[in-house]
Motif scaffolding. Sequence first.
Motif, mmCIF file in Angstrom:
data_model
loop_
_atom_site.group_PDB
_atom_site.id
_atom_site.type_symbol
_atom_site.label_atom_id
_atom_site.label_comp_id
_atom_site.label_asym_id
_atom_site.label_seq_id
_atom_site.Cartn_x
_atom_site.Cartn_y
_atom_site.Cartn_z
ATOM 1 N N LYS A 42 32.816 20.176 57.119
ATOM 2 C CA LYS A 42 33.859 21.928 56.354
ATOM 3 C C LYS A 42 34.908 21.834 55.851
ATOM 4 O O LYS A 42 34.907 21.994 54.622
ATOM 5 C CB LYS A 42 33.761 22.694 57.167
ATOM 6 N N THR A 43 35.721 20.362 56.476
ATOM 7 C CA THR A 43 36.713 19.764 55.576
ATOM 8 C C THR A 43 36.600 18.368 54.620
ATOM 9 O O THR A 43 37.587 18.992 53.737
ATOM 10 C CB THR A 43 37.590 18.996 56.429
ATOM 11 N N LEU A 44 35.838 18.231 54.333
ATOM 12 C CA LEU A 44 35.869 17.035 53.351
ATOM 13 C C LEU A 44 34.760 17.587 51.784
ATOM 14 O O LEU A 44 33.819 17.641 51.597
ATOM 15 C CB LEU A 44 34.337 15.098 54.103
ATOM 16 N N VAL A 45 36.171 18.320 51.188
ATOM 17 C CA VAL A 45 35.802 19.078 50.394
ATOM 18 C C VAL A 45 36.511 18.324 49.632
ATOM 19 O O VAL A 45 38.333 18.241 49.590
ATOM 20 C CB VAL A 45 35.749 20.197 50.220
ATOM 21 N N LEU A 46 36.800 18.676 47.894
ATOM 22 C CA LEU A 46 38.051 18.833 47.230
ATOM 23 C C LEU A 46 38.440 19.632 47.352
ATOM 24 O O LEU A 46 38.176 20.762 45.894
ATOM 25 C CB LEU A 46 37.543 17.912 45.996
ATOM 26 N N GLU A 47 39.161 19.632 47.599
ATOM 27 C CA GLU A 47 39.961 21.090 47.211
ATOM 28 C C GLU A 47 41.733 21.580 47.126
ATOM 29 O O GLU A 47 42.128 19.783 48.237
ATOM 30 C CB GLU A 47 39.506 22.396 48.372
ATOM 31 N N GLU A 48 42.218 21.489 46.069
ATOM 32 C CA GLU A 48 43.173 21.679 45.680
ATOM 33 C C GLU A 48 44.518 21.438 46.914
ATOM 34 O O GLU A 48 44.412 22.387 48.123
ATOM 35 C CB GLU A 48 44.329 22.912 44.662
ATOM 36 N N ASN A 49 45.293 20.524 47.413
ATOM 37 C CA ASN A 49 46.039 20.048 48.214
ATOM 38 C C ASN A 49 45.783 20.512 50.152
ATOM 39 O O ASN A 49 46.644 19.741 50.645
ATOM 40 C CB ASN A 49 47.533 21.221 48.377
ATOM 41 N N ASN A 50 44.380 19.676 50.394
ATOM 42 C CA ASN A 50 43.921 19.107 51.747
ATOM 43 C C ASN A 50 44.403 18.088 51.753
ATOM 44 O O ASN A 50 44.569 17.122 50.563
ATOM 45 C CB ASN A 50 42.263 19.708 51.573
ATOM 46 N N PHE A 51 43.718 17.624 52.979
ATOM 47 C CA PHE A 51 43.546 16.347 53.232
ATOM 48 C C PHE A 51 43.099 15.538 52.303
ATOM 49 O O PHE A 51 43.453 14.242 52.178
ATOM 50 C CB PHE A 51 43.223 16.036 54.739
ATOM 51 N N VAL A 52 42.130 15.519 51.832
ATOM 52 C CA VAL A 52 41.318 14.356 51.555
ATOM 53 C C VAL A 52 41.443 14.687 49.856
ATOM 54 O O VAL A 52 41.083 13.114 48.885
ATOM 55 C CB VAL A 52 39.175 14.782 51.215
#
Length: 521
Positions: A42-52
């Motif tokens: 759920k978190t490994l998504v290229l979403e602006e300004n997240n960790f990855v």
Amino acid sequence: MCIQSLFKNGLIVGIFGAVFTVAIAILGWVAMPNIIANVSKKTLVLEENNFVWNIWYDPPYPIYTDFYIFNCTNYNDVVRNGTKPIVVELGPYSYREYRKKNTSVLENSDEIVYYREHRWYYFSQATSGPGLSLSDVITTVNPVYMTVSKFLDFLPVNNPAVDIVVDLIDNFLKERNESVFMTVTADELIFKGWPMDTYIELYERIQDIFNPWPPFFPPLPPSLPTLPEIPPSVRDNITLGLFKAKNDSDDGIFRVNRGTYDYQAFADIEAWGRSQEKLSPYLTFWPGEKSYCNEIQGTDGTVFPYGIDVDDKIWIYQTDLCRSIYVVYEQHETYSDLPGRRFILPKSVLENRTNAPENECFCLDEEDEGVCPNTGALFIGACYEGAPLIGSNPHFYNGDPRYVNGVEGLNPNKSKHETYLILEERTNTLLYAAKRVQLSIDVRKTRLSDTLNLTTRVFLPMLWYEENAQIDEGTAKEFNVFIILTAVMWTLFAIGLILTVVGVFLIGLHFHKEKKLQKVY
């Protein structure tokens, strides 16, 4: 403590310890990995300004590109007598590399992001070899001279008109002291560029000769090959450096999957092109419009999707190699106190088409080894206007022994010359990467007079470079939660085992004392 109390307490402690141990084992080795997997997906998504996104968009870790240049020490003997070239490796000439993506080039969606990645290189004396300077003088093969030579070999033989053209070009280059080898500084070879006045003038003169062809010359044969275009960066600046066009520039437009709806497609490059109009999921450099060789696969090597198995190939698209490559699992290892898995570039990537039939489409002409090399080499001139440019591992590691033995001074070594990367084993975050590539020129006898004694064809290395990156301390600390969780789980597991052992001990003690009492009575 009475005997019955021993048994009762032992039973309670033992059962509690056993249940606690089993519960911790299920939580730590069954439930926790599933929780980590679900969170990662759920978190490994290229979403602006997240960790990855921040790692991918503007890498926080230091990236260095180290260049190792081959200085040819017997160049006169090579030209005059056809002697085997002798090279001495100089390096590293180290550059700090900075990257930043521009994601506003086209309209993005919740599933797709478009970007151009700008790169800058700055010389780093501190990480360069001792005593090395960018003003060091190097003698190496002249790639432009050999490109002209290759072009002339495409012209028909035994034709009076063509012979006139060849003689004109040969004399023109001789008068200006152009030959198989050139002497430049390290700076000129890599980024600054060496003067191209002679070749720009030659190009313009050839254009003048052919347009129109003088009526008093013998007639030209039909279907002559066209001259390759001079890149604007060379024509405008009148200099050419092997990496000049890559500094303060980008490699084109990329279309990337964010991984919003499919975690396995996370960061996959779905299309690439030098411009918006040329965006495509396939390259155009190799035979077969939608062939294996032209297919764009994988990420850019910055981030990777969750769920990579040790049996999987990890694909990475490389613009400088004109193709997608893959790495395979080799071993587990620890890096920066984090558990990782090492993936290496296998021999099969550059294997010949006999042993690896899928590589058939990397052969442009089976009659010409310069464009259809054997194991360990790739004709990357396919995407550089047909220049006689050969890509390989440094020192032809994992390559045909003929390529290694054709040049004196090459010593292939796995630890120094293999491309590999290390991924954190739970999230596939990049811990360390070393991309190693050698650039060589196909040197052989052609129709130019200075090549007439080159009786043995060799792929003569100009330089090789290592692009390396490692996780920074701040990013590494983000993984401390896994280390803490693992330590806590093992501690609790150990407590559960101790309680179980104590319970068993108390029960055993109960039966031991009961047996002694029975003997007394």
